[in-house]
Design a protein around this motif. Structure first.
Motif, PDB file in Angstrom:
ATOM      1  N   UNK A 122      18.251  10.244  -6.371  1.00 51.41           N
ATOM      2  CA  UNK A 122      17.294  11.135  -7.034  1.00 51.41           C
ATOM      3  C   UNK A 122      16.965  10.505  -8.383  1.00 51.41           C
ATOM      4  N   UNK A 123      15.757  10.000  -8.511  1.00 51.06           N
ATOM      5  CA  UNK A 123      15.390   9.214  -9.689  1.00 51.06           C
ATOM      6  C   UNK A 123      14.567  10.035 -10.671  1.00 51.06           C
ATOM      7  N   UNK A 124      14.719   9.709 -11.937  1.00 51.22           N
ATOM      8  CA  UNK A 124      13.958  10.345 -13.008  1.00 51.22           C
ATOM      9  C   UNK A 124      13.146   9.251 -13.700  1.00 51.22           C
ATOM     10  N   UNK A 125      12.026   8.917 -13.076  1.00 58.78           N
ATOM     11  CA  UNK A 125      11.178   7.821 -13.524  1.00 58.78           C
ATOM     12  C   UNK A 125       9.953   8.378 -14.235  1.00 58.78           C
ATOM     13  N   UNK A 126       9.507   7.768 -15.326  1.00 62.94           N
ATOM     14  CA  UNK A 126       8.295   8.255 -15.992  1.00 62.94           C
ATOM     15  C   UNK A 126       7.053   8.004 -15.132  1.00 62.94           C
ATOM     16  N   UNK A 127       6.095   8.916 -15.215  1.00 62.79           N
ATOM     17  CA  UNK A 127       4.863   8.770 -14.445  1.00 62.79           C
ATOM     18  C   UNK A 127       4.100   7.502 -14.813  1.00 62.79           C
ATOM     19  N   UNK A 128       4.356   6.968 -15.978  1.00 62.22           N
ATOM     20  CA  UNK A 128       3.656   5.765 -16.415  1.00 62.22           C
ATOM     21  C   UNK A 128       3.925   4.577 -15.499  1.00 62.22           C
ATOM     22  N   UNK A 129       4.962   4.655 -14.663  1.00 58.66           N
ATOM     23  CA  UNK A 129       5.253   3.562 -13.725  1.00 58.66           C
ATOM     24  C   UNK A 129       4.108   3.360 -12.734  1.00 58.66           C
ATOM     25  N   UNK A 130       3.252   4.383 -12.593  1.00 53.38           N
ATOM     26  CA  UNK A 130       2.139   4.302 -11.654  1.00 53.38           C
ATOM     27  C   UNK A 130       0.916   3.587 -12.233  1.00 53.38           C
ATOM     28  N   UNK A 131       0.882   3.390 -13.538  1.00 59.40           N
ATOM     29  CA  UNK A 131      -0.317   2.857 -14.178  1.00 59.40           C
ATOM     30  C   UNK A 131      -0.756   1.537 -13.557  1.00 59.40           C
ATOM     31  N   UNK A 132       0.183   0.650 -13.342  1.00 60.44           N
ATOM     32  CA  UNK A 132      -0.136  -0.700 -12.885  1.00 60.44           C
ATOM     33  C   UNK A 132      -0.625  -0.740 -11.438  1.00 60.44           C
ATOM     34  N   UNK A 133      -0.260   0.269 -10.659  1.00 59.71           N
ATOM     35  CA  UNK A 133      -0.596   0.240  -9.224  1.00 59.71           C
ATOM     36  C   UNK A 133      -1.529   1.368  -8.813  1.00 59.71           C
ATOM     37  N   UNK A 134      -1.999   2.152  -9.754  1.00 60.00           N
ATOM     38  CA  UNK A 134      -2.745   3.357  -9.401  1.00 60.00           C
ATOM     39  C   UNK A 134      -3.934   3.088  -8.472  1.00 60.00           C
ATOM     40  N   UNK A 135      -4.701   2.009  -8.667  1.00 58.83           N
ATOM     41  CA  UNK A 135      -5.843   1.778  -7.756  1.00 58.83           C
ATOM     42  C   UNK A 135      -5.438   1.541  -6.305  1.00 58.83           C
ATOM     43  N   UNK A 136      -4.169   1.224  -6.071  1.00 62.14           N
ATOM     44  CA  UNK A 136      -3.709   0.913  -4.724  1.00 62.14           C
ATOM     45  C   UNK A 136      -3.063   2.111  -4.019  1.00 62.14           C
ATOM     46  N   UNK A 137      -2.932   3.235  -4.696  1.00 63.58           N
ATOM     47  CA  UNK A 137      -2.238   4.384  -4.113  1.00 63.58           C
ATOM     48  C   UNK A 137      -3.136   5.071  -3.087  1.00 63.58           C
ATOM     49  N   UNK A 138      -2.629   5.186  -1.874  1.00 62.81           N
ATOM     50  CA  UNK A 138      -3.391   5.769  -0.769  1.00 62.81           C
ATOM     51  C   UNK A 138      -3.002   7.216  -0.472  1.00 62.81           C
ATOM     52  N   UNK A 139      -1.788   7.621  -0.858  1.00 61.08           N
ATOM     53  CA  UNK A 139      -1.259   8.890  -0.372  1.00 61.08           C
ATOM     54  C   UNK A 139      -0.007   9.230  -1.176  1.00 61.08           C
ATOM     55  N   UNK A 140       0.316  10.525  -1.242  1.00 62.53           N
ATOM     56  CA  UNK A 140       1.538  10.968  -1.905  1.00 62.53           C
ATOM     57  C   UNK A 140       2.365  11.838  -0.974  1.00 62.53           C
ATOM     58  N   UNK A 141       3.665  11.606  -0.970  1.00 59.28           N
ATOM     59  CA  UNK A 141       4.626  12.553  -0.418  1.00 59.28           C
ATOM     60  C   UNK A 141       5.100  13.428  -1.572  1.00 59.28           C
ATOM     61  N   UNK A 142       4.809  14.707  -1.508  1.00 65.08           N
ATOM     62  CA  UNK A 142       5.284  15.664  -2.514  1.00 65.08           C
ATOM     63  C   UNK A 142       6.591  16.260  -2.011  1.00 65.08           C
ATOM     64  N   UNK A 143       7.671  15.657  -2.461  1.00 62.17           N
ATOM     65  CA  UNK A 143       8.995  16.047  -1.985  1.00 62.17           C
ATOM     66  C   UNK A 143       9.291  17.499  -2.347  1.00 62.17           C
ATOM     67  N   UNK A 144       9.946  18.173  -1.410  1.00 57.23           N
ATOM     68  CA  UNK A 144      10.337  19.571  -1.592  1.00 57.23           C
ATOM     69  C   UNK A 144      11.757  19.752  -1.099  1.00 57.23           C
ATOM     70  N   UNK A 145      12.616  20.259  -1.980  1.00 58.57           N
ATOM     71  CA  UNK A 145      13.971  20.627  -1.573  1.00 58.57           C
ATOM     72  C   UNK A 145      14.198  22.131  -1.677  1.00 58.57           C
TER      73      UNK A 145
END
Length: 339
Positions: A244-267
């Motif tokens: 279970x990771x606590x990563x800042x959303x800024x990690x997506x900045x470099x790859x954002x144009x390549x993102x095709x889909x999101x899994x919105x995890x639910x527990x």
């Protein structure tokens, strides 16, 4: 255009496996709650994939002819360790994935998710088939196998090099946890007898804005204070809690144009209508501000942590999560939500 809601049928696997719901009933359930798109693990709910029978395909066509919800993403796997004496050759890997692309096209999906750790050598030769069948492929960025893993880095580097609209990423929001799932902690404490002090030890990292990776040294060995507490019965918890990771959303900045889909995890959806571990308002606001145009799909995994004697609540959790997601999308983008 804009952010659209979806559900992974993985979220309802217990309903399907224990025959409380058929695939047709699951799709009807999504329509009843105005879900816009869905993803499926074909080898979980469609027999003999990637080569289902004519009867299976006919049943699928019948279900889809009545459905309002759209097929969005097919989750596929590449078992490079299929044989116990060797790994698959590059040609074998490609042949398997080509068949998955063909099946996705036949079923009406425009995207397949490649499970984490798929080798980067598949990218360039797969592009010919992705373009031919108009099916993109995207590597899942998943907690425990995230951006800092060499295999993930290699895939991203090659993805950027080819720079094709048919190759991208699926982001699993398990990398954005603010807390360890409460249901996971309680199951391990009550059912598996994990030392409560170890659970508190991991929770404390999140209280500091960190995550469970802090419990390990650079060689990924337990830090001395944790090793002193741990017994063999605690080790499964320790190894999973690191996922279970606590990563800042800024990690997506470099790859954002390549993102095709999101899994919105639910527990776990709480009585207050929020997901216990992940701040979805923060994530959806980020996606809205960055102009994300795609699906965010509920992926419920709290089903594996249901306490003995308690009812399975897959449907209830999915509905509650969809209500949360769609209310925030409505607020951000003015979309219509009928949940």
């Amino acid at each position: 255009m804009g952010i659209k809601s979806g559900v992974s049928l993985y979220s309802l696997q217990d309903e399907y496996m224990n025959k409380r719901m058929t695939l047709a009933e699951i799709i009807a359930f999504l329509d009843e709650h105005d879900v816009e798109g869905f993803e499926i693990l074909p080898d979980q709910m469609l027999h003999d994939t990637p080569h289902p029978s004519k009867e299976t395909l006919a049943d699928w066509d019948c279900i889809m002819s009545k459905a309002q919800v759209k097929p969005v993403c097919a989750d596929v796997f590449l078992n490079t360790n299929l044989y116990n004496n060797r790994e698959l050759t590059q040609k074998e890997c490609l042949d398997l994935l080509i068949e998955e692309i063909k099946l996705a096209s036949r079923l009406g999906f425009k995207l397949i998710r490649l499970v984490s750790m798929v080798p980067s050598f598949v990218i360039e030769p797969l592009l010919l088939y992705a373009e031919k069948y108009d099916v993109a492929f995207a590597l899942e960025i998943h907690a425990g196998m995230s951006f800092d893993i060499p295999e993930t880095k290699a895939f991203i580097d090659e993805m950027k090099r080819v720079n094709s609209p048919y190759c991208g990423l699926v982001i699993d929001t398990g990398i954005f946890c603010d807390r360890i799932p409460r249901v996971f902690n309680e199951f391990n404490k009550q059912v598996l007898g994990v030392n409560p002090a170890i659970i508190d030890y991991f929770n404390a990292f999140f209280d500091q804005g960190l995550d469970g990776s802090q419990a390990f040294d650079e060689a990924h060995q337990l830090k001395p204070e944790l090793a002193a507490m741990a017994e063999p019965k605690d080790m499964p918890y320790i190894m999973l809690a690191d996922g279970y990771e606590n990563t800042p959303l800024s990690v997506l900045e470099d790859v954002f144009p390549y993102i095709k889909h999101f899994h919105f995890k639910l527990w776990e959806m709480t009585d207050e209508g929020e997901e216990y571990s992940i701040d979805y308002r923060k994530i959806l606001t980020y996606l809205h501000e960055h102009g994300y145009d795609g699906y965010v799909a509920t992926e419920y995994e709290g089903n594996r942590w249901i306490l003995p004697g308690h009812p399975m609540v897959e449907k209830e959790q999915v509905i509650a999560h969809q209500k949360l997601i769609k209310s925030i999308i409505t607020e951000l983008e003015g979309a219509t939500s009928n949940v």
